[in-house]
Design an enzyme around this catalytic site. Sequence first.
Site, PDB file in Angstrom:
ATOM      1  N   ASP A 131      33.279 -35.607  -2.645  1.00 50.97           N
ATOM      2  CA  ASP A 131      32.052 -35.302  -1.913  1.00 50.97           C
ATOM      3  C   ASP A 131      32.282 -35.342  -0.402  1.00 50.97           C
ATOM      4  OD1 ASP A 131      30.701 -35.057  -4.313  1.00 50.97           O
ATOM      5  OD2 ASP A 131      30.119 -37.171  -4.348  1.00 50.97           O
ATOM      6  N   GLU A 155      24.855 -26.470   1.394  1.00 51.56           N
ATOM      7  CA  GLU A 155      25.261 -25.523   0.363  1.00 51.56           C
ATOM      8  C   GLU A 155      24.055 -24.789  -0.196  1.00 51.56           C
ATOM      9  OE1 GLU A 155      29.071 -26.977  -2.038  1.00 51.56           O
ATOM     10  OE2 GLU A 155      27.497 -28.500  -2.032  1.00 51.56           O
ATOM     11  N   CYS A 172      49.604 -30.906   0.397  1.00 47.63           N
ATOM     12  CA  CYS A 172      49.860 -31.852   1.485  1.00 47.63           C
ATOM     13  C   CYS A 172      49.706 -33.307   1.050  1.00 47.63           C
ATOM     14  CB  CYS A 172      48.956 -31.570   2.674  1.00 47.63           C
ATOM     15  SG  CYS A 172      47.194 -31.868   2.345  1.00 47.63           S
ATOM     16  N   ASP A 200      26.631 -32.675   1.956  1.00 42.74           N
ATOM     17  CA  ASP A 200      26.889 -32.361   0.554  1.00 42.74           C
ATOM     18  C   ASP A 200      25.974 -33.238  -0.295  1.00 42.74           C
ATOM     19  OD1 ASP A 200      28.786 -31.102  -1.556  1.00 42.74           O
ATOM     20  OD2 ASP A 200      28.760 -33.228  -2.069  1.00 42.74           O
ATOM     21  N   CYS A 237      46.220 -27.673   6.305  1.00 40.99           N
ATOM     22  CA  CYS A 237      46.519 -27.271   4.927  1.00 40.99           C
ATOM     23  C   CYS A 237      45.575 -26.165   4.444  1.00 40.99           C
ATOM     24  CB  CYS A 237      46.447 -28.488   4.004  1.00 40.99           C
ATOM     25  SG  CYS A 237      46.835 -28.114   2.264  1.00 40.99           S
TER      26      CYS A 237
END
Length: 479
Positions: A414, A330, A407, A230, A388
């Site tokens: 990040d 990404e 949760c 990221d 989750c």
Amino acid sequence: MSEFGSISTPSEELTETMVQAYRFALEPTFDQEQSLRSHCGAARFAANWGVRKVLANWDQRAAEATYGVPVEDLTPWIDLSAYSLRRAWNAEKDSIAPWWRENSKEAYASGLAQLAHAFANYAKSKQGTRSGPRMGLPRLKKKHSRQSFTFTTGSYGLDDGCRRVKIPRVGSVRTGESTRKLARRLANGTARVGSMTISRQGRRWWVSFTVHVMRHDRQPAQPNARIGVDVGVKNLAVVSQPVIGVTDTEARVPNPRHYQRVQRQRRRLSRSRARRQGPDRRHGVSPSTRWLKANAKASRLEARVAEIRRDGLHKLTTALAARYGTIVVEDLNVAGMLKNRRLAKHIADAGFSELRRQLAYKTRLHGGTLVVANRFYPSSRTCSSPSCSAVKAKLALSERVFVCDRCGLALDRDLNAARNLAALASTQSCGGTVNMPDGNRVRPGPPGSGTATGRPETAVTGQPCPSNRAGHGAPQHAP
């Protein structure tokens, strides 16, 4: 025996051929530098001759049309291919440039080839078949324009020893670093030089070889491992797990902020240049000698910052591509992000696009896989807990810690995004494309379809994701 010659290790089969660039800094003598400048000027002269000739042909046809000359009787169009421009240059060079023998013929051919490429880009841009910003008509090159020329034929390449290259009409020029790596491949017959380009950036001369290389199939150190990357402004990259020698204990790669470190020096050089008489194309004013010197100092600083940034990105991407079998990044809209006037300087300084480009070819080089997440995949808003996977409806940019309302997971946003990207590689989803650097270029489907670049359906806080935690829809595989 192949087109590359005999192979020194016949027991090991070379199964992959790729085009690779080798770039070395040059250390020419004073006379050699003058000769290199002359070759760059020759390429510029030929390109300017071609611009004038083509535009004069177009103006002639337009003038004849105003007098009612039939279309079939108009002056014929000039063929804009590099071969035709070079043939026209050879027919007129003795009259317009009787000194042309002082330089290699490849310098003039290089300028005409660049001109043909510029006219092709202009035509494609005008027809709407070229992506990117709109291209205008090629203009005349100035002396302070980028200087470069290319050799495609002739006796050029590496010279005797491991620190010299052979340039026609210039001689044997010393390099700033060893060329042993390329020389070894050429001697083994596993590489073939396609072209050689000489360029000047700042005060430094460079030589770049376009080489067709035959390689063995390579494999990363951990072929079954995957990692999510990221990128950001505060930290250049946050990965899903710490990498020894690359990140700190929190799996972060700090942003060096190269431009911010030289801001005062850049301002001082810019003010020094502004106090001098610069070029003015509208009024035909040429720059003064002092402006050229001040501009050269500023250009050297910019070139140094760019080289430092490129070196850091190469070290980071090489370490990741050589170790992990699958890397997930990404698909960022960098062009759109640069429109933010508050963050544009920091985004440009980080080099998001360059990092993505290097990962794209280095994963293929090391036998890995690059997965590009869908641009609308909510990596920051999705809970990275395997049990989750809830998705928040909104997450402000100022919220640096992701807190899951379902949760209770509290994690840096990040790092949470990096872990979600890493999980994307193990799921069957349209949330990513494999080894496609340009991301999803498919026509988007209807809203809610979850295909291509259509926005995926997401679960609101407290509810599970309707499809799977990585994306939504059918998988996309590498072609």
